[in-house]
Structures are given as C-alpha cells and as structure tokens.
Design an enzyme around this catalytic site. Structure first.
Site, mmCIF file in Angstrom:
data_model
loop_
_atom_site.group_PDB
_atom_site.id
_atom_site.type_symbol
_atom_site.label_atom_id
_atom_site.label_comp_id
_atom_site.label_asym_id
_atom_site.label_seq_id
_atom_site.Cartn_x
_atom_site.Cartn_y
_atom_site.Cartn_z
ATOM 1 N N GLY A 158 0.822 -1.208 0.000
ATOM 2 C CA GLY A 158 0.000 0.000 0.000
ATOM 3 C C GLY A 158 0.853 1.254 0.000
ATOM 4 C CE1 TYR A 159 5.235 5.475 3.239
ATOM 5 C CE2 TYR A 159 6.897 4.416 1.860
ATOM 6 C CZ TYR A 159 6.494 5.474 2.659
ATOM 7 O OH TYR A 159 7.345 6.529 2.873
ATOM 8 C CB ALA A 160 5.231 0.327 -2.795
ATOM 9 C CB SER A 162 0.393 5.635 -1.147
ATOM 10 O OG SER A 162 1.531 5.489 -0.315
ATOM 11 C CE LYS A 163 4.917 8.482 1.042
ATOM 12 N NZ LYS A 163 4.719 9.912 1.354
#
Length: 254
Positions: A158-160, A162-163
């Site tokens: 999810g973080y990857a 989003s970024k």
C-alpha cells in the site's frame, strides 16, 4: 535571511508537522522567514513543542488537528482554512503512514488507510489550495515522496503504491499549473531515522544491508530536509517544476 532563499512574509502550511521530517521542514522554513501553519493528527492549536520551536524563531505558528485517513476531518480542515481566509504561499504535503504486511496478508482496511492518508488526502488538499494559488498566480506545493516512488519495497504494497502515485501526481499537477505561477515538486527521502523506519532500524540484518548500500554511510536525519524544503519553497526554484528531489545519501545513484 535575504536573497533567493528569503521567505519573509510567506506563510507555509506543513502537514505531518508534529515530528520528524515534517517538523524539520517547518523549522527550516521558519528559519528562512516563513510563518507556519502546522497540521498533524494530534497537534494542539497552541503550546505544542513544534509551535514553541517556531515561535522561538520569532515566527508565528498555528496548529490544526486532522486525521488524514478521515475524509470528513480533511473536509473540516479545508472548511476552517476557507472560513479564515487562509491561502498559504507554500503547501508541504508531508503527512503519511505506513503499514507493514506481506501482500497476501495486506487487508483492505490497511490498503484503504494508507491510500487515503498518503495519496487521496494529498490530492484533495492540493486541489483545494492549488485552485486558489492558480487564481492568485503564485504558490509552491511540495510533496513528500519516497524511494518507493521508484522502487517496490518489501511487505509495504500500500505504501509503495501510494508513493508511486505521489510521483505521478507531482508531475500531473506541475504540467497543469506551471504556466500559472505555481511550482509543484516533491522530495523523496531515503532511509531516515524516524518512527516510520523504526522496525528497519531495529532489525540488525536489514539495517546492516541498508547502511552498506548508502554511499554516505549513515541513516538520514530529519534535519537533512530543512535545506531542500527551503530551496523548493523559495524563489531559488522558480524554474523547477515536476521534479522529484532525492535526499537519500546517494542510495539511488548506487
């Protein structure tokens, strides 16, 4: 301060300002002369540590509490800014979160929280403030990206995602607003000693592998972001649009 990096008379809205990179950027902007509006999930309107640090520099500070994973809270923040007639000269989109789970165990709730906080909220706030910057004919918007804007990472899907989205959003907004006097850029931190990376710092194998790849030979510190933030917020970067500036001790060049 005077010259290209002087921010005297400017107001900066900094999200995720309570600690870490956000606080360091807020303090750096204040050192350059800017007054600060700070936003974090649990930030007090007055009396906070970051507020006291800003005021000690003879700059004004006002804090706002906003949970960026909650769309209603974000809309309430935007309404409060509108009611007070606040259109900052500088917007630092730094608020963010990370949830570590392998992809097969990364449930919908984790995904939704991370995407809402790190990407959707950043777009909504930038859209609402950016619209007014465009009408005014000036403004600086700076996103906090990540090394995972370029790489996939491990157990943080999810973080990857989003970024990666932040990188493209930076370029998309720059393409639309550069001709209107609004600069949109991003700063991509490398491995920085903050709460978000505590699990990696505490893992001796991962920490050793990370340090071995960083040419500078150390984890970054929040204070490493004061200078880049001032550059992108100031007249020194007036011809810089859609750039993702890596502050990573040389990681991406390895």
């Amino acid at each position: 301060m005077s010259g290209l990096f002087d921010l005297t008379g400017k107001t900066a809205l900094v999200t995720g300002a309570k600690r870490g990179i956000g606080r360091a950027m807020a303090e750096g902007l204040a050192d350059a002369g800017a007054d600060i509006l700070g936003v974090s999930a649990t930030l007090e309107s007055t009396g906070s540590a970051v507020g006291q640090a800003i005021e000690a520099k003879d700059r004004s500070f006002r804090g706002f509490g906003c949970d960026f994973s909650d769309r209603a809270a974000l809309n309430a923040l935007i309404a409060e800014l509108d009611a007070d007639g606040i259109v900052p000269d500088i917007l630092i989109n730094n608020a963010g979160t990370i949830r570590r789970k392998p992809a097969a165990e990364h449930g919908d709730a984790l995904w939704d929280e991370v995407i809402e906080t790190n990407l959707t909220a950043q777009f909504v706030l930038s859209r609402e403030i950016g619209r007014k910057m465009v009408a005014r004919g000036s403004g600086k918007i700076i996103f906090t990206a990540s090394l995972l804007t370029f790489q996939g990472g491990i157990t943080v899907p999810g973080y990857a995602a989003s970024k990666g989205g932040i990188g493209q959003l930076t370029k998309a907004l720059a393409n639309e607003w550069a001709g209107c006097g609004v600069n949109v850029n991003a700063i991509a931190p490398g491995y920085i000693a903050t709460d978000n990376t505590q699990a990696l710092q505490d893992d001796p194998d991962r920490s050793k592998a990370i340090l071995e790849r960083i040419p500078a030979g150390r984890w970054g510190q929040p204070g490493d972001f004061a200078g880049p933030a001032v550059f992108l917020a100031s007249a020194a970067s007036d011809y810089v649009h859609g750039e993702i500036l890596t502050v990573d001790g040389g990681w991406m060049g390895r």
